[in-house]
Design an enzyme around this catalytic site. Structure first.
Site, mmCIF file in Angstrom:
data_model
loop_
_atom_site.group_PDB
_atom_site.id
_atom_site.type_symbol
_atom_site.label_atom_id
_atom_site.label_comp_id
_atom_site.label_asym_id
_atom_site.label_seq_id
_atom_site.Cartn_x
_atom_site.Cartn_y
_atom_site.Cartn_z
ATOM 1 N N ASP A 74 6.527 -31.785 7.068
ATOM 2 C CA ASP A 74 5.783 -32.493 7.363
ATOM 3 C C ASP A 74 5.541 -32.432 8.994
ATOM 4 O OD1 ASP A 74 5.669 -35.444 7.848
ATOM 5 O OD2 ASP A 74 7.660 -35.224 9.534
ATOM 6 N N GLU B 163 1.606 -30.428 6.955
ATOM 7 C CA GLU B 163 0.532 -30.954 7.383
ATOM 8 C C GLU B 163 0.606 -31.340 9.041
ATOM 9 O OE1 GLU B 163 1.311 -36.136 8.516
ATOM 10 O OE2 GLU B 163 2.902 -35.040 8.376
#
Length: 595
Positions: free
Chosen positions: A258, A293
């Site tokens: 993330d 990401e």
């Protein structure tokens, strides 16, 4: 693993790295409520081996001031993050996936799910009951949103504080292993979303006894995790051990990291590089995939070797493709969509080259963003028309089916599922669910702060100004409203969308996937067709040419060359040299483009 517990035939070894403490006790939760002094070792370690201890023993560590804290490497927390940890025997589960080698990334069709809202039960075992639906759909990868133990009864998972323990609301460790085992039995890969850019705001005790964070860097969540300041070596080891742990002890097929742009490391070797190197060295030769990401559009982490395999990271989530498609289908131009509204050129560039912004200035963000990415293969990017962020970060959790015309929704699905990128489908998208996916959290101590932050974030949103009251993130009703309604997919209109997704995915598996092996960089090109049309072509791994012609507007697109030798898919309607509103054509020229 040097963190956590280690079981032998006669004893359990307990270890804690607490360099800021002069002494640490081990509290064994039993009839005698024993607190045993731990042996102090060099470099801030405390250790104690206790004979006669079995799996299921509960324990905690006692700091010099009497504070009892869970094991930061706890494998299970039956009473949530503030309670004692439980000793788990990692060898007790009888795996049935011997011989499973995973699948190559070219076969990836990803299905993102939140365990707590995916099934009626909201558990690992409940998810097993829905796996055959995913097999029938044709997806090949399940991506679990973060499951690391978080405070409270419900959470998206990005507030995890005990990174080695699957959250107890979803089930026990053996239940998670059973889910992965059942997925592998069905030839489904399973990857896990992990969060290494911050620790959750409540229930994180590690900072009481170790240098977990540093003020050298700031993140949206406050001080950064300490990857490059004094004492950072062990914090790095802790996170690296966690990545290896999920892949080896739980047989996950990969990780999705993330918001890696918020992993700050000015040391000689960036944590992201060391993590990728260790993961690839510690697994047993099976297919293991690392996705990231990265909202800074950095391309260097995705560099390929001479044989086209990833050097470090397999793929990056492509927000640029999503934002352009979303703007075209909904007409929205506020918030971060402002930099993408009306920019078919950015969409063409992102489809052909990976990133839309490759160093250019973004007016809304007031910065230059991105790096050149045309040298990367399209398989280095994960594309989507919906995901947890793009739905759940809206004030009311609106799905695309509630925002866009049905014909636009169908065309966007055809673009996403047939492009040579790795496509992702968010749970329920495949039947056009209108069930919201809202932001929810059960961190009671921070309830008011979370509510206020949510209201401030959407103060200027057009959606928040229509008189509706924002859903309360702390309410159980908000959580339950986000649970998938599996009865929805039985409706006639939903069945039509589900049939479309099944056909598109079947076509991808038959015609696109076999041609992705060996696809290289600089394979894509695009051209604009007036103000509303787009043509994108890719040279595939077998030297055939895949072409998309799209009309992403409510008006017909005339005077264009629609036809080709072999059409794969027409979504919408085309006649002569005209492509109707919200229509796309996919074609494949199997003639060797080098001739």
């Amino acid at each position: 693993m040097k963190f956590g517990t280690d079981m032998t035939r006669e004893a359990v070894r307990f270890r804690l790295w607490a360099p800021d403490c002069d002494g640490v006790g081990l509290h064994l939760v039993d009839a005698d409520e024993r607190i045993l002094p731990m042996l102090r070792l060099p470099r801030g370690w405390f250790e104690l081996e206790v004979p006669g201890i079995q799996a299921s023993q509960r324990y905690s560590f006692v700091l010099p001031d009497g504070t009892r804290v869970p094991d930061p490497a706890s494998r299970f927390q039956p009473d949530d993050v503030d309670g004692p940890s439980e000793v788990i025997d990692p060898r007790s589960y009888d795996w049935q996936d011997a011989g499973w080698r995973g699948r190559p990334w070219e076969e990836a069709i990803i299905y993102e799910m939140h365990v707590g809202t995916f099934s009626p039960q909201g558990t690992f075992l409940g998810a097993i009951e829905k796996l055959d639906h995913l097999v029938d759909l044709g997806v090949t990868v399940i991506e679990l949103m973060p499951i690391a133990d978080f405070k409270g009864r419900w959470n998206w998972g990005y507030d995890g504080v005990l990174h080695f323990a699957p959250d107890s609301t979803y089930g026990r460790p053996e239940n998670l292993k059973a889910l992965i085992d059942a997925a592998h039995e069905r030839s489904l890969m399973v990857i896990l979303d992990v969060v290494y850019n911050h620790f959750g705001p409540d229930g994180n005790y590690m900072g009481l006894y170790a240098p977990l964070v540093t003020d050298k860097h700031e993140t949206p969540w406050g001080e950064a995790v300490n990857y490059d300041d004094e004492g950072a070596a062990m914090i790095r080891d802790f996170v690296l051990a966690n990545a290896r742990f999920w892949l080896n002890e739980y047989h996950f097929d990969g990780l999705r990291l993330d918001a890696v742009q918020e992993i700050h490391d000015a040391g000689p070797k960036h944590l992201l590089q060391e993590l990728a190197e260790q993961v690839r060295a510690s697994t047993d030769g099976r297919h293991v995939h690392l996705a990231a990401e990265n909202s800074d559009n950095q391309a260097g982490w995705l560099t390929r070797r001479m044989d086209f395999t990833p050097g470090l990271y397999t793929a990056n989530w492509s927000d640029d493709v999503h934002h352009c498609l979303h703007c075209a289908a909904t007409g929205e131009s506020h918030w971060y969509y402002a930099d993408f509204y009306g920019r078919l050129d950015l969409l063409g560039r992102a489809l052909a080259e990976g990133y839309g912004y490759q160093g250019e200035h973004m007016a809304n963000e007031d910065r230059c963003k991105g790096e050149p990415s045309a040298n990367l293969p399209p398989t280095a990017f994960v594309t989507f028309i919906q995901n947890h962020d793009q739905i759940g970060n809206r004030p009311f959790g609106d799905r695309l089916a509630s925002l866009a015309p049905p014909e636009a929704l169908r065309s966007l699905a055809a673009i996403n599922l047939l492009s040579p990128h790795a496509p992702l489908v968010f749970m329920g998208e495949e039947w056009g669910s209108t069930r919201p996916f809202l932001y929810f959290s059960d961190i009671a101590d921070l309830a008011d702060a979370i509510r206020e932050a949510r209201e401030k974030e959407f103060a200027d949103s057009p959606d928040a100004g229509d008189g509706r009251e924002l859903p309360d993130p702390m309410s159980e009703k908000t959580f339950e409203a986000s649970r998938l309604d599996w009865e929805e997919k039985l409706d006639a209109g939903r069945a039509d969308i589900l049939g479309l997704y099944r056909k598109l995915i079947a076509l991808r598996n038959k015609e696109i996937v076999p041609r992705l092996d060996g696809i290289g960089g600089n394979s894509g090109s695009y051209e604009l067709l007036g103000e509303q049309g787009l043509r994108v072509s890719w040279i595939m791994g077998d030297r055939s040419v895949l072409t998309l012609v799209a009309n992403l507007s409510p008006e017909p697109l005339d005077d264009i060359d629609v036809w080709a030798q072999r059409h794969l898919w027409l979504e919408g309607f085309a006649s002569g040299n005209s492509l109707d509103a919200w229509s796309v054509v996919w074609s494949l020229d199997e003639q060797d483009c080098a001739q």
